[in-house]
Scaffold this motif. Structure first.
Motif, short mmCIF file in Angstrom:
data_model
loop_
_atom_site.label_atom_id
_atom_site.label_comp_id
_atom_site.label_asym_id
_atom_site.label_seq_id
_atom_site.Cartn_x
_atom_site.Cartn_y
_atom_site.Cartn_z
N TRP A 1 0.85 -1.19 0.00
CA TRP A 1 0.00 0.00 0.00
C TRP A 1 0.88 1.23 0.00
O TRP A 1 1.89 1.29 0.69
CB TRP A 1 -0.88 0.00 1.24
N PHE B 1 0.71 5.64 0.15
CA PHE B 1 -0.13 6.79 0.52
C PHE B 1 0.11 7.91 -0.48
O PHE B 1 1.17 8.51 -0.54
CB PHE B 1 0.21 7.26 1.92
N GLU C 1 -1.91 11.34 -2.42
CA GLU C 1 -3.02 12.29 -2.53
C GLU C 1 -4.06 12.07 -1.44
O GLU C 1 -5.26 12.10 -1.67
CB GLU C 1 -3.66 12.20 -3.91
N GLY C 2 -3.60 11.78 -0.22
CA GLY C 2 -4.50 11.67 0.91
C GLY C 2 -5.21 10.34 1.05
O GLY C 2 -6.10 10.22 1.88
N GLN C 3 -4.86 9.34 0.23
CA GLN C 3 -5.50 8.04 0.31
C GLN C 3 -4.48 6.93 0.17
O GLN C 3 -3.48 7.08 -0.51
CB GLN C 3 -6.56 7.89 -0.79
N TRP C 4 -4.78 5.78 0.79
CA TRP C 4 -3.93 4.61 0.64
C TRP C 4 -4.34 3.87 -0.62
O TRP C 4 -5.50 3.54 -0.81
CB TRP C 4 -4.07 3.68 1.85
N ILE C 5 -3.36 3.60 -1.49
CA ILE C 5 -3.60 2.95 -2.77
C ILE C 5 -2.77 1.68 -2.80
O ILE C 5 -1.59 1.69 -2.46
CB ILE C 5 -3.20 3.88 -3.94
N ARG D 1 -5.24 2.72 -8.62
CA ARG D 1 -5.71 3.98 -9.22
C ARG D 1 -6.84 3.72 -10.19
O ARG D 1 -7.81 4.46 -10.24
CB ARG D 1 -4.56 4.67 -9.94
N GLN E 1 -9.97 3.06 -8.21
CA GLN E 1 -10.54 4.31 -7.68
C GLN E 1 -11.18 5.12 -8.79
O GLN E 1 -12.25 5.71 -8.59
CB GLN E 1 -9.45 5.13 -6.99
N LYS F 1 -15.17 6.11 -8.93
CA LYS F 1 -15.63 7.49 -9.10
C LYS F 1 -16.56 7.59 -10.31
O LYS F 1 -17.61 8.24 -10.23
CB LYS F 1 -14.41 8.41 -9.29
#
Length: 126
Positions: A52, A54, A56-60, A70, A73, A77
């Motif tokens: 994982w 981190f 842009e403020g999120q765990w990917i 990505r 996500q 969206k």
């Protein structure tokens, strides 16, 4: 008979040296990063066989699955946008059906009025 004596007297601690013996503080930041390997990237961790990251403020997630985190996500969206659009279109269809029902009722009422007027007119002729 006390073994150590009656009074407690700790040893004096020598003062610290104020100046550093290292010359690293004289180097600029980029040189220190190259020399010491201090290139900081986004935080990363490994849990349950997946890596994982981190960003842009999120765990990917970086590993596992056939698609990247990505992409997942982005698809989530897009799915949310399509659901919102679908809800809006359902609302528009419901509104149009209500309008059609109202217009049909008005048409039938007008048609009945015309028939009633015709029948009254025929009665007057007789």
């Amino acid at each position: 008979m006390p073994f150590f004596g009656n009074t407690f007297s700790p040893k004096k601690i020598p003062p610290r040296k104020s100046a550093s013996l290292s010359s690293l503080h004289t180097l600029d930041r980029s040189t220190r990063e190259v020399e010491l390997g201090l290139e900081y990237g986004p935080p990363a961790m490994s849990l349950g066989g997946q890596t994982w990251k981190f960003e842009e403020g999120q765990w990917i997630t970086e590993s596992g699955g056939s698609s990247s985190g990505r992409e997942v996500q982005r698809l989530k969206k897009r799915n949310l946008q399509l659901e919102e659009e679908n809800n809006l279109l359902k609302l528009k269809i419901e509104t149009l059906l209500d309008m059609l029902t109202q217009t049909t009722v008005e048409y039938h009422l007008m048609e009945k009025e015309v028939e009633d007027m015709k029948s009254q007119r025929q009665r007057k002729k007789l």
